[in-house]
Write a protein that holds these residues in place. Structure first.
Motif, PDB file in Angstrom:
ATOM      1  N   GLY A 199       0.753  -1.167   0.102  1.00 54.65           N
ATOM      2  CA  GLY A 199      -0.104   0.102   0.019  1.00 54.65           C
ATOM      3  C   GLY A 199       0.710   1.413  -0.125  1.00 54.65           C
ATOM      4  O   GLY A 199       0.652   2.425  -0.723  1.00 54.65           O
TER       5      GLY A 199
ATOM      6  N   ARG B  31      -2.963   1.304  -2.744  1.00 57.87           N
ATOM      7  CA  ARG B  31      -3.550   1.278  -1.131  1.00 57.87           C
ATOM      8  C   ARG B  31      -4.768   0.454  -1.172  1.00 57.87           C
ATOM      9  O   ARG B  31      -5.091  -0.247  -0.282  1.00 57.87           O
ATOM     10  CB  ARG B  31      -3.684   2.721  -0.618  1.00 57.87           C
ATOM     11  N   THR B  35      -5.568  -2.735   0.845  1.00 58.29           N
ATOM     12  CA  THR B  35      -6.673  -2.730   2.154  1.00 58.29           C
ATOM     13  C   THR B  35      -7.806  -3.928   1.600  1.00 58.29           C
ATOM     14  O   THR B  35      -8.229  -4.581   2.298  1.00 58.29           O
ATOM     15  CB  THR B  35      -7.289  -1.359   2.196  1.00 58.29           C
TER      16      THR B  35
END
Lengths: 216, 216, 216, 216
Positions: A199, B31, B35
């Motif tokens: 990330g 990101r 996630t």
């Protein structure tokens, strides 16, 4: 073999685009690679995870890295028992035939294999305990290291710590291969432990002085 | 672990360039991948060879392909004996956890592993016959198929034919895994046999009607 | 509903061809998309113009792009007044529900909507000035930007400049939506301004440093 | 405008591949489309959903379909109040300027917008009831039709029925536009109601005799 299917057409189109651009512009290099053989400078052992692209991170081109990818970038210990050992075969080929100068083990954040191993160790994944579970039996390689992170109460922190242990376990197991230990000792091969944060785009290496991972 | 070395500086520099450009411009996507987890459409089994870049050929980006790479893109037969089976673990994870829709086996020209197997079969590679040879024992997976190409007198032609057999052998072995056969039967997974010519940038697929490889 | 007609037979035939080939070869992927839901990486706002195919240009397959198409790829400013706002609804869904990482506004050459707006601004299109003209009222979104191109004497050049302004106006309006501004600020969404030349197959992006469009 | 970002490099590469193949092989057609203008035979109103590709299903090429895509393929009723009406503008342009011969409304399975409307109607989506919810206010167009499906107890069946109602509601609203009603009456425009099943690759049309959707 009647079950095999043609390639999806969107991939055929993309391939033809690659052929007409990247390949076409580098034809002489591809031909030289074909006729002279590969001569990679480094081997990389990384995870199969679709989010980890070592060639992208390192701007590597055709011919640079000999890459083995498996679940959780694990290396089993030296075990010359005559059975099929796919990972050991890749290492043997890279070090003894190609004579790569660097061997990098690249771990990564959010590793599903490492998380599965944690779940097994916590008793939360009985399906991985089954003899028939290839993922479970593969993660057994890392299992003995769980003690090193079992005290960490925060789940995300524990997973990150165990991901780094998977890199260290692989490095340690690499040294059990006689041809690796020898090459490292005579200075013709260097080993590197790496971990990347998907990330945040971070990259850490194992720093032997600090005995810890540190940003590169 | 005192043997581990820092990353060579040319790779550090390239990484920092990637971080400042590619990563920086795609931070939001990285990101989200971190996630939400990966959700690759396809798994690819290809060779470790540094000249084969499946992501380049197919214009694939982070998150698209779950990739296993080993010597000669081989899949061993289903053998749930409780031992470490790295390749079988990758397949199990891709099909049963990630539920990929496509599984492609990608062979390639000038494959050193396949050539080694030919040398073994011709009695030219005693060192690969040793029990301790991981490469030799790994190539045993392909060995029984040598009869299919032993009549071909031209060496280069024989090698190309055997490279294609390595793809077909892997496809056949894939079908010995119960979870693969089941997914193929119910239409949730399709298998594809591919072979790429490094020097010419060619790409062929196994055509079940013609029972032969044909350009895509 | 007695006015509805069956599909023209040439489209029925093409559909059946698609079903027997593309669909059939990718059934597993379509089923997975259906059961697991979409997870597109990017949203694209482009024109309805039949000559603009963003999926073709970018080799994108089912599941990759969430696409809104309207006249002249316009985004109106944030106006939460309780009325129907089709374009704003698409943006809200893409950013807050699907959480796309990229939002691209794609303008194009020979845009009829943009030309209509120029005609209005020059007093040449009284029919578009009528309150009942949906196209005229829609192009009012772009109208205030006419001052920026009114000095350009060459008609074709002026049209191209205004087409690019339609992209910039949409980007600016996007930033008036609180959920967009927030996502951009926290780095979870990036915005991209693009313009394509239909006849030449060109593609340009808005370069913030040069404050101008430049070839990709 | 300093927030705009360059295009991700994987899309740049794919674009360049398209330019070197598809575009290059069809340059004369693209140029003719650019200089002579578009002349699409049909307009399609479909959903933004990334899984619905009307050009793929119908093998449509550049120049064939004028395509509007919004959430749940909805058409609001005729409301010439001087405000921005993006969908109405697309219809006006297609029918009065381009004079398309066919106007197809294409609904689809697993539609997130339709599901959101069902949730609102069942009182399960208070966030969509807010005046500021663009998705909620957009789905208000479909809301009055909920009575027609409220009796269906099976959730999946109800969703499919309501997806088909979204197509019929759009067809009915189209007929409230004077220029559409006129063109339909004089036989210069035909309307078509369609619904596609993403997972099964099915396609149904509204059959006025049967007053129901039927496979094409």
């Amino acid at each position: 073999m009647e079950f095999a299917k043609p390639l999806p057409s969107y991939l055929v189109q993309r391939y033809q685009g690659w052929k007409a651009t990247t390949y076409s512009e580098n034809r002489s290099w591809y031909r030289r690679l074909a006729t002279e053989g590969q001569r990679p400078r480094a081997m990389v052992i990384s995870c199969c995870d679709s989010r980890v692209h070592v060639t992208s991170i390192f701007g590597a081109d055709q011919g640079e890295f000999f890459i083995h990818r498996n679940i959780a970038n694990l290396v089993p210990p030296y075990e010359p028992d005559g059975d099929h050992h796919g990972t050991s075969a890749t290492i043997e080929y890279a070090v003894t035939v190609l004579k790569v100068a660097h061997l990098m083990v690249l771990g990564h954040s959010q590793c599903g294999g490492v998380q599965g191993c944690i779940d097994m160790c916590k008793g939360l994944a009985p399906e991985l305990e089954r003899k028939e579970s290839f993922v479970g039996r593969w993660m057994d390689i890392l299992r003995p290291k769980y003690d090193l992170v079992s005290d960490i109460s925060d789940d995300a922190e524990q997973a990150r710590a165990f991901e780094r242990q998977s890199v260290l376990a692989s490095l340690a197991n690499l040294m059990t291969f006689p041809f690796i230990a020898e090459a490292v000792e005579e200075g013709s091969l260097s080993l590197h432990g790496l971990w990347t944060d998907i990330g945040e785009g971070g990259l850490e290496y194992y720093d032997t002085k600090a005995k810890a991972f540190a940003p590169v």
